[in-house]
Design a protein around this motif. Structure first.
Motif, mmCIF file in Angstrom:
data_model
loop_
_atom_site.group_PDB
_atom_site.id
_atom_site.type_symbol
_atom_site.label_atom_id
_atom_site.label_comp_id
_atom_site.label_asym_id
_atom_site.label_seq_id
_atom_site.Cartn_x
_atom_site.Cartn_y
_atom_site.Cartn_z
ATOM 1 N N LYS B 68 16.154 31.245 19.576
ATOM 2 C CA LYS B 68 17.570 30.845 19.722
ATOM 3 C C LYS B 68 18.046 30.153 18.437
ATOM 4 C CE LYS B 68 21.147 30.578 22.584
ATOM 5 N NZ LYS B 68 22.069 29.790 21.797
ATOM 6 N N ILE B 69 17.193 29.334 17.859
ATOM 7 C CA ILE B 69 17.539 28.652 16.604
ATOM 8 C C ILE B 69 17.777 29.693 15.498
ATOM 9 C CG2 ILE B 69 16.638 27.115 14.787
ATOM 10 C CD1 ILE B 69 15.155 25.612 17.148
ATOM 11 N N CYS B 70 16.888 30.682 15.424
ATOM 12 C CA CYS B 70 17.071 31.755 14.431
ATOM 13 C C CYS B 70 18.376 32.504 14.690
ATOM 14 C CB CYS B 70 15.898 32.734 14.472
ATOM 15 S SG CYS B 70 14.345 32.014 13.935
ATOM 16 N N HIS B 71 18.600 32.825 15.957
ATOM 17 C CA HIS B 71 19.800 33.576 16.340
ATOM 18 C C HIS B 71 21.069 32.805 15.951
ATOM 19 C CE1 HIS B 71 22.256 36.277 18.802
ATOM 20 N NE2 HIS B 71 22.840 35.198 19.313
ATOM 21 N N ASP B 72 21.092 31.535 16.302
ATOM 22 C CA ASP B 72 22.292 30.729 16.031
ATOM 23 C C ASP B 72 22.547 30.565 14.541
ATOM 24 O OD1 ASP B 72 22.657 30.512 18.720
ATOM 25 O OD2 ASP B 72 21.860 28.469 18.895
ATOM 26 N N ASN B 73 21.456 30.603 13.755
ATOM 27 C CA ASN B 73 21.594 30.387 12.308
ATOM 28 C C ASN B 73 21.447 31.670 11.484
ATOM 29 O OD1 ASN B 73 21.725 27.262 11.944
ATOM 30 N ND2 ASN B 73 20.152 27.607 13.504
ATOM 31 N N ASP B 74 21.460 32.800 12.173
ATOM 32 C CA ASP B 74 21.338 34.102 11.491
ATOM 33 C C ASP B 74 20.124 34.194 10.585
ATOM 34 O OD1 ASP B 74 23.596 35.461 12.588
ATOM 35 O OD2 ASP B 74 24.865 34.136 11.397
ATOM 36 N N ILE B 75 19.001 33.681 11.051
ATOM 37 C CA ILE B 75 17.771 33.743 10.266
ATOM 38 C C ILE B 75 16.912 34.899 10.787
ATOM 39 C CG2 ILE B 75 15.681 32.495 9.566
ATOM 40 C CD1 ILE B 75 17.226 29.906 10.283
ATOM 41 N N PRO B 76 16.482 35.814 9.921
ATOM 42 C CA PRO B 76 15.604 36.883 10.405
ATOM 43 C C PRO B 76 14.238 36.310 10.778
ATOM 44 C CG PRO B 76 15.764 36.958 8.015
ATOM 45 C CD PRO B 76 16.716 35.885 8.464
ATOM 46 N N TRP B 77 13.582 36.949 11.721
ATOM 47 C CA TRP B 77 12.251 36.473 12.119
ATOM 48 C C TRP B 77 11.347 37.659 12.418
ATOM 49 C CZ3 TRP B 77 10.728 37.893 16.989
ATOM 50 C CH2 TRP B 77 11.748 38.234 17.888
ATOM 51 N N VAL B 78 10.063 37.408 12.269
ATOM 52 C CA VAL B 78 9.045 38.439 12.463
ATOM 53 C C VAL B 78 7.953 37.838 13.358
ATOM 54 C CG1 VAL B 78 7.304 39.855 11.280
ATOM 55 C CG2 VAL B 78 9.523 39.455 10.193
ATOM 56 N N ALA B 79 7.481 38.632 14.315
ATOM 57 C CA ALA B 79 6.388 38.165 15.184
ATOM 58 C C ALA B 79 5.057 38.606 14.591
ATOM 59 C CB ALA B 79 6.549 38.752 16.580
ATOM 60 N N ARG B 80 4.038 37.773 14.765
ATOM 61 C CA ARG B 80 2.702 38.109 14.273
ATOM 62 C C ARG B 80 1.666 37.684 15.308
ATOM 63 N NH1 ARG B 80 -0.168 37.983 8.817
ATOM 64 N NH2 ARG B 80 -2.246 37.199 9.253
ATOM 65 N N GLY B 81 0.759 38.619 15.617
ATOM 66 C CA GLY B 81 -0.354 38.283 16.498
ATOM 67 C C GLY B 81 -1.531 37.884 15.638
ATOM 68 N N ALA B 82 -2.556 38.759 15.592
ATOM 69 C CA ALA B 82 -3.730 38.440 14.781
ATOM 70 C C ALA B 82 -3.582 38.959 13.344
ATOM 71 C CB ALA B 82 -4.972 39.051 15.431
ATOM 72 N N GLY B 83 -2.528 39.689 13.085
ATOM 73 C CA GLY B 83 -2.293 40.175 11.712
ATOM 74 C C GLY B 83 -3.228 41.293 11.291
ATOM 75 N N THR B 84 -3.717 42.086 12.253
ATOM 76 C CA THR B 84 -4.649 43.167 11.917
ATOM 77 C C THR B 84 -3.969 44.534 11.834
ATOM 78 O OG1 THR B 84 -5.179 43.444 14.255
ATOM 79 C CG2 THR B 84 -6.626 42.010 12.973
ATOM 80 N N GLY B 85 -2.678 44.584 12.125
ATOM 81 C CA GLY B 85 -1.940 45.858 12.143
ATOM 82 C C GLY B 85 -2.033 46.578 10.811
ATOM 83 N N LEU B 86 -1.991 47.905 10.854
ATOM 84 C CA LEU B 86 -2.205 48.709 9.650
ATOM 85 C C LEU B 86 -0.925 49.338 9.098
ATOM 86 C CD1 LEU B 86 -5.550 50.403 10.719
ATOM 87 C CD2 LEU B 86 -5.261 48.658 8.947
#
Lengths: 492, 492
Positions: B68-86
């Protein structure tokens, strides 16, 4: 806008008819009142609405052109396959164009090596199996109506069937679709291999009940016929014990092709009607378990299932591996709905899902509802999936009876949802249950689904008033005005 | 807008950090440059981008508040789990908030009777099996990275694995999700029973690569451990013959748990590295087939598979039913990627899907591409699914080599799509392959997916620049401006 278009003079139809005839030919447009009678309802015969006219296209391009005409003229339209649906998905809306796929029954491609077949949507479910059975294949989803229902309707309703416990419902068997969106655009969803990147729009389309567009080509997965099939019939002194046997089978790691339970009322209705003599009239429940696979596997599992049934109080156990006896044991289950029609002037089939482990508890509560409302309820269900089909028996000639039955049906659905289950296992929401959607979904859920609908159907012209609750309960939506004008949506 | 927010003074971060700290605590916000280094890339290490800051929430509510904070401030965001994706799905974008689920590793509910478990997204894939293995259950999807990858990442990428031939990929095992949309709304998708009415939003979310929101609770289907497991290793004098054996097994109606092929280059790389001595160095291909089920069933199928392999020219056939030998036979397959790293300074793993029946033909064309470009390609693949993993060997210190390899990789993907296959079997599109999406999807397809994205992610702040091609190739879109500003999207 919709109403104003049609409620003025009939003349306004004329240019539309001309345009549609130029697409599908003169014999592809049905407009005489007597002929339109056939299309007034689907399997949910309690609601009727005559369509404005019917078109019978033959190809994807014809459907796209017909939909484009509707889109350009703001005419609502409804898709119809064989018209066997039980939730009113193909019920016309006032002054709509009904697009019927009855002339789209071609097999377009058979690729046995990759286990797939591509068909037009009007093809009958059972024909798919017939087409590939010579090569040892079959199409797994088998709704009770499989000898008359269409693949297009199966896709729209995400139909299930007796064998969906092991093999999954329609969505698990659709690899790809060619569709026409409500704007008349042709799209290819999915493909010939199972895994595709991007959003799973094939999954969204299957079960969308005609609200996103029409599937015009369907690529289905076909399976190899199992080497061996066996049916086990066990009878129990209580429903609870039959439910415990179902849980026991699943816990053991066996996944039968199907597991069906019928209660005493159903057993006796079936014996009164079909007189098979193979269901014991004094049993509180019979359980049918179908096993398939390699002969050695079926034999081993048959023994285990019988043991589990006995441990849960089964009295007699009959097994059948030959086709004729197997068919006989299944015949009663398949005739259950029709049998209910013989012992009661009218009946109402409900369709709800509960977690398998809550069978005994929920069925007890359904019995209490039966007593409270004063209507007999026969229970016959896909026990392995927790998919209940309570049959409420009533007499439609008694004033107020149908309203009572609808209320009782609604109470059963509430029970299902409260137990962690679902409003529909396989019959769909359509025009019949859209008022119950807020039991399961909150405003955000419905709003998000609404946005997804708008992605394919921005004017709300495709099957308006179906699947989603009317605006009164689901908040203001882009096509609220149109939906509110649809007569059938107001019935609920 | 994004850039203007951050490119002014650092002071502007301060109120955001304060707000985020009030949600996740001071220890839940990482902002020191040295600490941010860890998060610069995922398994696709060739691209790096430092995030603006990292937050480490513990609950659904904390994630919702942070988004919600990102949304209200127009900040892009990225989700990360264990970071093993290829495929760079968790690659940060410039000045983004990276939301990392490493502190969300709780098991929330175990319901053995209904074969399901609910977990937080940060839990490691293999832990799910460990949690339920005492009761005889396991979680089927098994990516090679299963001992380190997270369930949240598996959901985002719709991960596959060796056993997905029989059991399906992640989407077939996710019953329900609690998600937070890109607007910070909490939604429940799916549920505890498999069939739910309305659009299948669970199916849309699984594989959406972080572009719709974050899964904060995941309800997974767990399976009973099979009674018996057996591995068959067959070696062939040609790849074509091993491919024909795969087709033969599937045609026979047997569905093995997995079927993997390794080519001669891979076999020798593995033998050089792991030195198992069980793969014949002079074979052009080895085929590993895993069978599971009842002991009687496995025994019967083992015999059939061996016959089919022999009929297709197999030289030696080894079978193993005991755990130790089975593990040894699999070890080489599991070490294949690492082995490639030992025999070449660098390698690039491609991931594409072809119809199973085109294996021999496509592999021949891949060999031709290898010759044309002058880079060795080792082939190791999920043969039953037609999911190829060509490993292109190169030396990154040679100027222009990486560009060549990318071009070669692109040619292989074109081949896959032209054969009726797909751009990705299990690694996802992410930042790596989004420029290839127009190979598979036309403008209408991508536009419709874009509308679906907007239903959950209207401002385009969730994982911008991923999955979809940049606006230059996918037409003008609502968030075109934002996407164009994301540095990584410009790389392609």
């Amino acid at each position: 806008m919709l109403r104003s278009f049609f409620s003025s003079t009939q003349d306004k139809w004329q240019p539309i008819i001309k345009q549609l005839e130029s697409v599908v030919g003169k014999d592809g447009v049905v407009r005489r009142k007597e002929e339109l009678l056939t299309y007034e309802c689907d399997g949910l015969a309690s609601y009727r609405q005559r369509p404005g006219l019917v078109v019978l296209p033959r190809t994807t391009e014809e459907i796209a052109a017909a939909i484009k005409i509707c889109h350009d003229n703001d005419i609502p339209w409804v898709a119809r396959g064989a018209g066997t649906g039980l939730s009113g998905g193909a019920l016309p809306v006032e002054d709509c164009v009904l697009i019927v796929t009855a002339r789209m029954r071609q097999v377009l491609d058979i690729d046995l090596a990759n286990h797939r077949i591509t068909v037009q949507p009007g093809i009958i479910n059972n024909w798919v199996t017939q087409t590939v059975s010579g090569a040892g294949f079959y199409y797994a989803p088998d709704p009770s109506s499989q000898i008359i229902c269409s693949i297009g309707g199966n896709v729209a309703e995400n139909s299930g069937g007796v064998h969906c416990l092991k093999y999954g419902v329609t969505t698990n068997h659709v690899l790809g679709l060619k569709i026409v969106t409500a704007e008349g655009k042709i799209m290819d969803l999915g493909g010939k291999v199972p895994e595709m990147p991007g959003y799973d729009l094939t999954g969204v389309f299957v079960g969308s009940e005609g609200t996103l567009g029409i599937a015009t080509e369907v690529t289905l997965r076909i399976l190899k016929r199992p080497e061996s099939v066996c049916v086990i019939l066990a009878d129990f002194p209580s429903i609870a014990q039959s439910g415990a046997a179902v849980a026991g089978v699943i816990s053991s790691g066996i996944i039968p092709a199907g597991m069906e339970i019928m209660d005493r009322l159903t057993i006796n209705a079936v014996e009164d009607t079909v007189a098979l003599g193979c269901y014991p009239r004094d049993a509180e429940a019979v359980l049918l378990v179908e096993l398939d696979g390699l002969a050695v596997e079926v034999a081993a599992n048959k023994k285990k299932v019988a043991e589990i049934c006995r441990a849960n109080g089964a009295r007699d156990i009959t097994t059948a591996s030959d086709e004729a006896t197997r068919m006989k044991l299944w015949k009663g289950r398949k005739a259950a709905f029709a049998a209910a029609g013989h012992i009661s002037p009218d009946y109402f089939v409900q369709d709800g899902v509960i977690p398998r482990t809550k069978l005994a508890e929920v069925l007890k509560e359904i019995n209490q509802l039966s007593d409270r409302f004063g209507y007999k309820i026969a229970n016959v269900f896909h026990a392995g999936d927790g998919n209940l089909h309570p049959l409420i028996m009533y007499d439609n000639s008694v004033e107020g009876a149908f309203a009572d039955v609808e209320e009782l049906g609604g109470e059963i659905l509430k029970l299902c949802v409260e137990s962690g289950g679902s409003l529909s296992g396989e019959h769909g929401i359509g025009a019949d249950k859209n008022c119950y959607m807020p039991y399961m979904y909150n405003a955000t859920d419905l709003e998000t689904m609404g946005y997804v609908r708008d992605s394919f159907n921005p004017k709300g012209l495709a099957n308006p008033g179906k699947l989603f609750p009317t605006p009164r309960t689901c908040g203001e939506r882009a096509n609220a005005q149109k939906m509110a004008k649809v007569k059938d949506a107001e019935l609920f």
